[in-house]
Scaffold this motif. Structure first.
Motif, PDB file in Angstrom:
ATOM      1  N   UNK A  29      58.429 -22.296   2.004  1.00  0.00           N
ATOM      2  CA  UNK A  29      57.994 -22.588   1.741  1.00  0.00           C
ATOM      3  C   UNK A  29      57.697 -24.176   1.462  1.00  0.00           C
ATOM      4  N   UNK A  30      57.056 -25.329   1.297  1.00  0.00           N
ATOM      5  CA  UNK A  30      57.022 -26.063   0.407  1.00  0.00           C
ATOM      6  C   UNK A  30      56.440 -25.499  -1.025  1.00  0.00           C
ATOM      7  N   UNK A  31      55.537 -24.157  -0.843  1.00  0.00           N
ATOM      8  CA  UNK A  31      54.400 -23.873  -2.723  1.00  0.00           C
ATOM      9  C   UNK A  31      55.849 -22.974  -3.358  1.00  0.00           C
ATOM     10  N   UNK A  32      56.663 -22.746  -2.303  1.00  0.00           N
ATOM     11  CA  UNK A  32      57.524 -21.666  -2.856  1.00  0.00           C
ATOM     12  C   UNK A  32      58.753 -22.594  -3.602  1.00  0.00           C
ATOM     13  N   UNK A  33      58.581 -23.824  -3.275  1.00  0.00           N
ATOM     14  CA  UNK A  33      59.932 -24.707  -3.522  1.00  0.00           C
ATOM     15  C   UNK A  33      59.222 -25.545  -4.320  1.00  0.00           C
ATOM     16  N   UNK A  34      57.402 -25.629  -4.801  1.00  0.00           N
ATOM     17  CA  UNK A  34      57.121 -26.398  -6.082  1.00  0.00           C
ATOM     18  C   UNK A  34      57.248 -25.408  -7.426  1.00  0.00           C
ATOM     19  N   UNK A  35      56.768 -23.874  -7.130  1.00  0.00           N
ATOM     20  CA  UNK A  35      57.349 -23.027  -8.239  1.00  0.00           C
ATOM     21  C   UNK A  35      58.862 -23.082  -8.483  1.00  0.00           C
ATOM     22  N   UNK A  36      60.006 -23.272  -7.681  1.00  0.00           N
ATOM     23  CA  UNK A  36      61.155 -23.082  -8.044  1.00  0.00           C
ATOM     24  C   UNK A  36      61.510 -24.257  -8.918  1.00  0.00           C
ATOM     25  N   UNK A  37      60.571 -25.360  -8.016  1.00  0.00           N
ATOM     26  CA  UNK A  37      61.033 -26.701  -9.404  1.00  0.00           C
ATOM     27  C   UNK A  37      60.310 -26.461 -10.921  1.00  0.00           C
ATOM     28  N   UNK A  38      59.201 -25.568 -10.816  1.00  0.00           N
ATOM     29  CA  UNK A  38      57.788 -25.528 -12.287  1.00  0.00           C
ATOM     30  C   UNK A  38      57.155 -26.399 -11.886  1.00  0.00           C
ATOM     31  N   UNK A  39      56.615 -26.973 -10.639  1.00  0.00           N
ATOM     32  CA  UNK A  39      55.505 -28.131 -10.444  1.00  0.00           C
ATOM     33  C   UNK A  39      54.029 -27.043 -10.195  1.00  0.00           C
ATOM     34  N   UNK A  41      50.664 -26.142  -8.043  1.00  0.00           N
ATOM     35  CA  UNK A  41      50.541 -26.599  -7.294  1.00  0.00           C
ATOM     36  C   UNK A  41      48.593 -27.783  -7.191  1.00  0.00           C
ATOM     37  N   UNK A  42      48.227 -27.189  -8.654  1.00  0.00           N
ATOM     38  CA  UNK A  42      47.352 -28.941  -8.065  1.00  0.00           C
ATOM     39  C   UNK A  42      47.696 -30.028  -9.465  1.00  0.00           C
ATOM     40  N   UNK A  43      48.880 -30.205  -9.597  1.00  0.00           N
ATOM     41  CA  UNK A  43      49.685 -31.536  -9.584  1.00  0.00           C
ATOM     42  C   UNK A  43      49.702 -31.921  -8.366  1.00  0.00           C
ATOM     43  N   UNK A  44      49.872 -31.669  -7.396  1.00  0.00           N
ATOM     44  CA  UNK A  44      50.371 -32.083  -6.131  1.00  0.00           C
ATOM     45  C   UNK A  44      49.430 -32.745  -5.407  1.00  0.00           C
ATOM     46  N   UNK A  45      48.734 -34.079  -4.562  1.00  0.00           N
ATOM     47  CA  UNK A  45      47.874 -34.311  -4.162  1.00  0.00           C
ATOM     48  C   UNK A  45      49.076 -34.792  -2.330  1.00  0.00           C
ATOM     49  N   UNK A  46      49.750 -35.106  -2.546  1.00  0.00           N
ATOM     50  CA  UNK A  46      50.193 -35.073  -0.524  1.00  0.00           C
ATOM     51  C   UNK A  46      52.328 -35.174  -0.474  1.00  0.00           C
ATOM     52  N   UNK A  47      52.033 -34.576   0.307  1.00  0.00           N
ATOM     53  CA  UNK A  47      53.403 -33.695   0.799  1.00  0.00           C
ATOM     54  C   UNK A  47      53.708 -34.440   1.893  1.00  0.00           C
ATOM     55  N   UNK A  48      54.841 -34.824   1.996  1.00  0.00           N
ATOM     56  CA  UNK A  48      55.639 -35.751   2.930  1.00  0.00           C
ATOM     57  C   UNK A  48      56.581 -35.122   3.084  1.00  0.00           C
ATOM     58  N   UNK A  49      56.803 -34.850   4.955  1.00  0.00           N
ATOM     59  CA  UNK A  49      58.136 -33.898   5.213  1.00  0.00           C
ATOM     60  C   UNK A  49      58.918 -35.489   6.041  1.00  0.00           C
ATOM     61  N   UNK A  50      60.280 -35.524   6.139  1.00  0.00           N
ATOM     62  CA  UNK A  50      60.620 -36.066   7.330  1.00  0.00           C
ATOM     63  C   UNK A  50      59.519 -37.661   7.256  1.00  0.00           C
ATOM     64  N   UNK A  51      58.697 -38.384   6.596  1.00  0.00           N
ATOM     65  CA  UNK A  51      57.638 -38.974   6.951  1.00  0.00           C
ATOM     66  C   UNK A  51      56.256 -38.464   7.644  1.00  0.00           C
ATOM     67  N   UNK A  52      55.667 -37.078   7.891  1.00  0.00           N
ATOM     68  CA  UNK A  52      54.685 -36.497   7.999  1.00  0.00           C
ATOM     69  C   UNK A  52      53.930 -36.164   7.161  1.00  0.00           C
ATOM     70  N   UNK A  53      53.461 -36.146   7.492  1.00  0.00           N
ATOM     71  CA  UNK A  53      52.514 -35.174   6.106  1.00  0.00           C
ATOM     72  C   UNK A  53      52.270 -33.688   6.577  1.00  0.00           C
ATOM     73  N   UNK A  54      52.687 -32.701   5.418  1.00  0.00           N
ATOM     74  CA  UNK A  54      52.703 -31.416   5.582  1.00  0.00           C
ATOM     75  C   UNK A  54      51.672 -30.379   3.725  1.00  0.00           C
ATOM     76  N   UNK A  55      51.922 -29.550   4.018  1.00  0.00           N
ATOM     77  CA  UNK A  55      51.218 -28.894   3.258  1.00  0.00           C
ATOM     78  C   UNK A  55      52.007 -27.782   1.868  1.00  0.00           C
ATOM     79  N   UNK A  56      51.107 -27.231   1.409  1.00  0.00           N
ATOM     80  CA  UNK A  56      51.912 -25.885   0.914  1.00  0.00           C
ATOM     81  C   UNK A  56      52.549 -24.532   1.724  1.00  0.00           C
ATOM     82  N   UNK A  57      51.644 -24.174   2.932  1.00  0.00           N
ATOM     83  CA  UNK A  57      52.574 -23.693   3.543  1.00  0.00           C
ATOM     84  C   UNK A  57      53.572 -24.245   4.776  1.00  0.00           C
ATOM     85  N   UNK A  58      53.663 -25.291   4.686  1.00  0.00           N
ATOM     86  CA  UNK A  58      54.928 -25.742   5.784  1.00  0.00           C
ATOM     87  C   UNK A  58      56.044 -25.375   5.501  1.00  0.00           C
ATOM     88  N   UNK A  59      57.058 -24.782   6.110  1.00  0.00           N
ATOM     89  CA  UNK A  59      57.761 -23.981   6.433  1.00  0.00           C
ATOM     90  C   UNK A  59      59.251 -25.165   6.131  1.00  0.00           C
TER      91      UNK A  59
END
Length: 75
Positions: A29-39, A41-59
């Protein structure tokens, strides 16, 4: 599997060396990806996956382009 990651503005400091071909396990998930990167979650406002809006639960399955943006102020 790999993804392409782009972290923008104040998050760019978290960009991994392998950002163009960042390895992930299918089903990450994007949430797990952020954890791996050390970011935080409250530092993130927008997530795009292949140009479409995503969220922390996007797989992610591999092959995606992921753009992550912080809250940005301006005027």
């Amino acid at each position: 599997m790999h993804i392409n990651i782009q972290l923008f503005a104040s998050l760019s400091n978290f960009t991994p060396v392998s950002a163009e071909k960042y390895p992930i396990a299918p089903g990450t998930t994007v949430g797990l990806l952020l954890e791996q990167l050390g970011v935080a979650e409250n530092e993130v406002k927008l997530i795009f996956i292949d140009g479409k809006k995503g969220d922390l639960t996007s797989t992610l399955q591999g092959g995606e382009r992921v753009g992550i943006f912080p809250p940005v102020g301006g005027g």
